[in-house]
Scaffold this active site. Sequence first.
Site, PDB file in Angstrom:
ATOM      1  N   ASN A  20      60.515  39.649  34.162  1.00  0.00           N
ATOM      2  CA  ASN A  20      60.526  39.310  32.739  1.00  0.00           C
ATOM      3  C   ASN A  20      61.254  40.336  31.889  1.00  0.00           C
ATOM      4  O   ASN A  20      61.674  40.040  30.785  1.00  0.00           O
ATOM      5  CB  ASN A  20      59.097  39.129  32.226  1.00  0.00           C
ATOM      6  CG  ASN A  20      58.192  40.272  32.595  1.00  0.00           C
ATOM      7  OD1 ASN A  20      57.967  40.557  33.767  1.00  0.00           O
ATOM      8  ND2 ASN A  20      57.670  40.958  31.601  1.00  0.00           N
ATOM      9  N   THR A  34      36.278  22.704  29.728  1.00  0.00           N
ATOM     10  CA  THR A  34      36.920  21.454  29.307  1.00  0.00           C
ATOM     11  C   THR A  34      38.417  21.655  29.172  1.00  0.00           C
ATOM     12  O   THR A  34      38.865  22.609  28.551  1.00  0.00           O
ATOM     13  CB  THR A  34      36.302  20.973  27.971  1.00  0.00           C
ATOM     14  OG1 THR A  34      34.904  20.794  28.174  1.00  0.00           O
ATOM     15  CG2 THR A  34      36.923  19.666  27.511  1.00  0.00           C
ATOM     16  N   CYS A  52      54.404  43.130  25.632  1.00  0.00           N
ATOM     17  CA  CYS A  52      53.118  43.836  25.623  1.00  0.00           C
ATOM     18  C   CYS A  52      53.306  45.328  25.396  1.00  0.00           C
ATOM     19  O   CYS A  52      52.427  45.995  24.886  1.00  0.00           O
ATOM     20  CB  CYS A  52      52.387  43.616  26.941  1.00  0.00           C
ATOM     21  SG  CYS A  52      52.776  42.072  27.734  1.00  0.00           S
TER      22      CYS A  52
HETATM   23  C1  LIG Z   1      54.627  35.892  29.789  1.00  0.00           C
HETATM   24  C2  LIG Z   1      54.391  36.284  31.195  1.00  0.00           C
HETATM   25  C3  LIG Z   1      53.094  36.292  31.742  1.00  0.00           C
HETATM   26  C4  LIG Z   1      51.874  36.002  30.915  1.00  0.00           C
HETATM   27  O1  LIG Z   1      51.808  34.666  30.488  1.00  0.00           O
HETATM   28  P1  LIG Z   1      50.839  34.302  29.254  1.00  0.00           P
HETATM   29  O2  LIG Z   1      50.798  32.806  29.256  1.00  0.00           O
HETATM   30  O3  LIG Z   1      51.502  34.854  28.031  1.00  0.00           O
HETATM   31  O4  LIG Z   1      49.529  34.915  29.533  1.00  0.00           O
HETATM   32  C5  LIG Z   1      52.937  36.624  33.065  1.00  0.00           C
HETATM   33  N1  LIG Z   1      53.989  36.912  33.829  1.00  0.00           N
HETATM   34  C6  LIG Z   1      55.248  36.909  33.357  1.00  0.00           C
HETATM   35  C7  LIG Z   1      56.388  37.222  34.271  1.00  0.00           C
HETATM   36  C8  LIG Z   1      55.486  36.606  32.021  1.00  0.00           C
HETATM   37  O5  LIG Z   1      56.736  36.615  31.554  1.00  0.00           O
END
Ligand SMILES: *Cc1c(COP(=O)(O)O)cnc(C)c1O
Length: 384
Positions: free
Chosen positions: A152, A238, A326
Amino acid sequence: MEKIYLDYAATTYVRDEVLEEMLPYFKEGFGNPSSLYESGRRAAGVLDAARKSMAKSLGAASKNEIHFTACGTESDNWALRGIMEANAKKGKHLVTTAAEHHAVLHAAGHLETLGYEVTVLPVDEYGAVSAEQVKNALRADTVLVSVIYANNEVGTVNPIREIGRVVREAGVLFHTDAVQAAGSIPLDVQKDWIDLLSLSAHKFYGPKGVGALYVREGVKIAPLLYGGAQERKRRAGTENVPEIAGMAKALLLAVQEMDEEMRRISLLRDYMMEKVRECLPRAVVNGHGTHRLPNNVNISLKGIESEAALLSLDMAGIECSSGSACTSGSLEPSHVLLAMGKPPEEVRSALRFTLGKTTTKEQIDRVLGQLKELHCRADRLEEC
Ligand SMILES: *Cc1c(COP(=O)(O)O)cnc(C)c1O
């Protein structure tokens, strides 16, 4: 001044077709899928259709292999904790990599405190691991290997099919965090030898707060959430019917449009990387040159701290990131760039631009102009 959004790896907007797909289930079709009367049955039908559609989009053998969750983070946590707990008789060893998302790394760290053993594989200068490396890390008591599909931060794509193959041959389970890959690049859970795969809707023009975990038929996984009998008693709570319908639609559209979108966006990406190399002598491009997400440009502008660059770009209406969402805003250096062996100066000055549906060449040119200005300012500072 037109705003320029270049942080599609952090999140995307919800596309119109997806919003339209979701709207009926907030009011008229609000039934609880676990209820036995007509409106409940109709909601259950919506889940069934979404499951079928997503199974097809991912190349899964059966719709029963798709489990709905509340986010990519939950899917990652569930995969690691659920698999290690359910298969503790075989062993307590988990293999992962140093360039994972924190959802995997911190879940692995938690498992360590519970007495599990974690091998964190080092990554190469691009942030990737090899099948050979994974194979050498496997032991008789290894239960699970977790390797990110596409990174990412720097966009590097791992050789997932080769890794999946050696892991399957060794009789070990294989999880991949495909949150950045799903909907962006071709993937197929069967051809890639994947046992578990995490995805998240808000990374492919779906809503926030909904994700999925693919679990191959026959794989034993303990629940993360206990309660009702939803998701075949594996994930209580749910179901988020509107967002699940939206997620399935968003993934379907992404898969249908993938070839064309990959071509368009990778041309823009290559144009931006080429101009960066040509016009910004301080810049270093991070990540792999070709095994790379079509929309990711990650550069280090040596001598210019990320935070200062982000602030100045923000004032010019340009939204991008210093790495993962983050960690931006805090002074913590990127664990991915550090793992790639980047010198501190390049880690401190990293900028991530992730392109998307609204991105145009004109926007890229404006960003390049701003980067050039930052560049000149840094040069002048050094002169005096
Ligand atoms: C955004 C992301 C996540 C987390 O996903 P969320 O739905 O925001 O919790 C996990 N892994 C990667 C590689 C991401 O880019």
